[in-house]
Design a protein around this motif. Structure first.
Motif, mmCIF file in Angstrom:
data_model
loop_
_atom_site.group_PDB
_atom_site.id
_atom_site.type_symbol
_atom_site.label_atom_id
_atom_site.label_comp_id
_atom_site.label_asym_id
_atom_site.label_seq_id
_atom_site.Cartn_x
_atom_site.Cartn_y
_atom_site.Cartn_z
ATOM 1 N N ASN A 1 22.391 10.911 51.551
ATOM 2 C CA ASN A 1 23.270 11.794 52.329
ATOM 3 C C ASN A 1 22.592 12.122 53.657
ATOM 4 O O ASN A 1 23.085 11.775 54.719
ATOM 5 N N GLU A 2 21.434 12.775 53.589
ATOM 6 C CA GLU A 2 20.731 13.099 54.835
ATOM 7 C C GLU A 2 19.255 13.310 54.542
ATOM 8 O O GLU A 2 18.857 13.450 53.387
ATOM 9 N N GLU B 1 18.153 13.844 50.685
ATOM 10 C CA GLU B 1 19.264 14.259 49.818
ATOM 11 C C GLU B 1 20.095 13.027 49.462
ATOM 12 O O GLU B 1 20.393 12.211 50.335
HETATM 13 MG MG MG Z 1 22.485 18.833 53.296
#
Ligand code: MG
Ligand code: ADP
Length: 353
Positions: free
Chosen positions: A263-264, A252
């Motif tokens: 993000n992750e 992400e």
């Molecule tokens: Mg997430």
């Protein structure tokens, strides 16, 4: 080693991702055996075999491992130690899990791969919250290192006054503090990687969240995102490669003014890839099965001009009579019991020709 159709695929975790994996596996002639602590979940309902067991029940995991030809997981918050009993059959390996289930390890790992993340600090104590605010600035978001999903385990600090409340809100758990990003958009890169290093990518969906939960994914993405996809893909493939990941991995991203920030990562098929079931020639679920069984990669081109996936969250699912009456709308209902607020109950996808 190719796992031929007719073999049994073990799936650890019995939610909607397992359900859609099992449906894709069945189409290719595989049987699935699901392991989950809760009976009659979304995946068990569509699978040949089911074991009800805790994720740390070593005896159950061993018997499960003996009953399958290859095993995978659809859930990343699994204790890694007990999985050692089936490690020879597990794809992706526990390394992908270990990194993805701890936000501090995850961020350090992403940076070691040369990709960028929002500036961040580890938080172990109340004093670390203040130190992070001084170093990272506000707004920042505290996220528990473990067990967060759908925005759970997160609290924002918008000024020094929020520090106590935010630290309380995350239960004073080990956490990371991460700079709040005034992003232009969010998007993801979904990559499938084979043991020999081959990989395939889909069009990157642009993702819209509300209250920390994915609401909508759209392909193709907007121009703002499209300008960042090449760099993001390079980061995602680098991460998959560094993990030695086998199967689907999702990364992400925030499209920031400075380019893509990770993000992750999720070491698995992902909600932002649900549109691929009807919107891509090969879905993320089928591709994951192909990768872990060492079948050749399928093409990932779009089947139409545009695909839009909307989640059915909580009582959205009560609208099913009107949704199934809409021509061309692909309706997916996960077979969960109670439509609690914030619970992902299903999704709908529309592909425009
Ligand atoms: Mg997430
Ligand atoms: P989860 O594991 O719950 O998906 P995420 O870290 O992906 O956790 O956070 C969920 C959503 O919250 C993100 O998709 C984004 O919309 C918002 N969010 C998370 N971190 C940040 C941040 N640093 N800056 C801005 N928004 C954020």
């Amino acid at each position: 080693m190719t796992i031929p159709p007719g073999s049994t695929i073990g799936i650890i975790g019995g939610g909607q991702l397992g359900r859609m994996l099992a449906v894709a596996a069945a189409q290719l002639g595989y049987k699935c055996h699901v392991l989950d602590p809760v009976a009659d979940g979304p995946a068990a309902q569509v699978s040949a075999q089911f074991t009800q067991a805790a994720y740390d029940d070593v005896d159950a995991l061993r018997a499960f491992g003996d009953s399958v030809d290859v095993a995978t997981y659809e859930f990343e918050n699994l204790p890694v130690g007990p999985l050692q009993v089936l490690v020879d059959k597990l794809r992706p390996s526990t390394r992908s899990l270990e990194i993805a289930q701890d936000r501090a390890k995850e961020k350090a790992f992403i940076e070691s791969c040369g990709a960028r993340v929002a500036s961040w600090r580890e938080v172990a104590t109340r004093a670390d919250v203040t130190a992070s605010v001084l170093k990272v600035g506000v707004p920042l978001v505290l996220k528990t290192r473990r067990y967060g999903y759908d925005g759970k385990g997160q609290a924002w600090v918008r000024s020094r006054r929020d520090e106590d409340a935010a630290w309380e809100a995350i239960g004073q758990e080990p956490a990371v503090a991460e700079a709040g990003i005034d992003f232009l958009a969010e998007f993801s890169v979904i990559v499938a990687r084979w043991a020999d290093g081959r990989h395939s990518l889909w069009h990157s969906p642009q993702n819209e969240h509300g209250e920390g939960i994915l609401r909508r994914s759209t392909v193709p993405c907007s121009d703002v995102v499209a300008a960042q996809v090449a760099e993001a893909r390079q980061a995602a493939v680098g991460i998959a490669e560094a993990l030695g990941h086998i199967g689907v991995l999702t990364v992400e991203f925030f499209a920031s003014r400075d380019g893509p920030l990770v993000n992750e990562i999720a070491p698995r098929v992902h909600n932002s890839g649900h549109w691929t079931i009807e919107g891509a020639v090969t879905s993320q679920f089928e591709q994951h099965i192909r990768a872990i069984c060492d079948l050749p990669p399928g093409p990932t081109d779009l089947t139409g001009k545009r695909a839009v996936m909307n989640n059915l969250i909580g009582d959205d699912v009560d609208r099913w009579p009107e949704l199934v009456a809409e021509p061309g709308l692909h309706v997916h209902i996960y077979g969960k019991g109670e439509a609690r607020p914030g619970r992902k109950m299903g999704h709908v996808t529309r592909v425009e020709a």
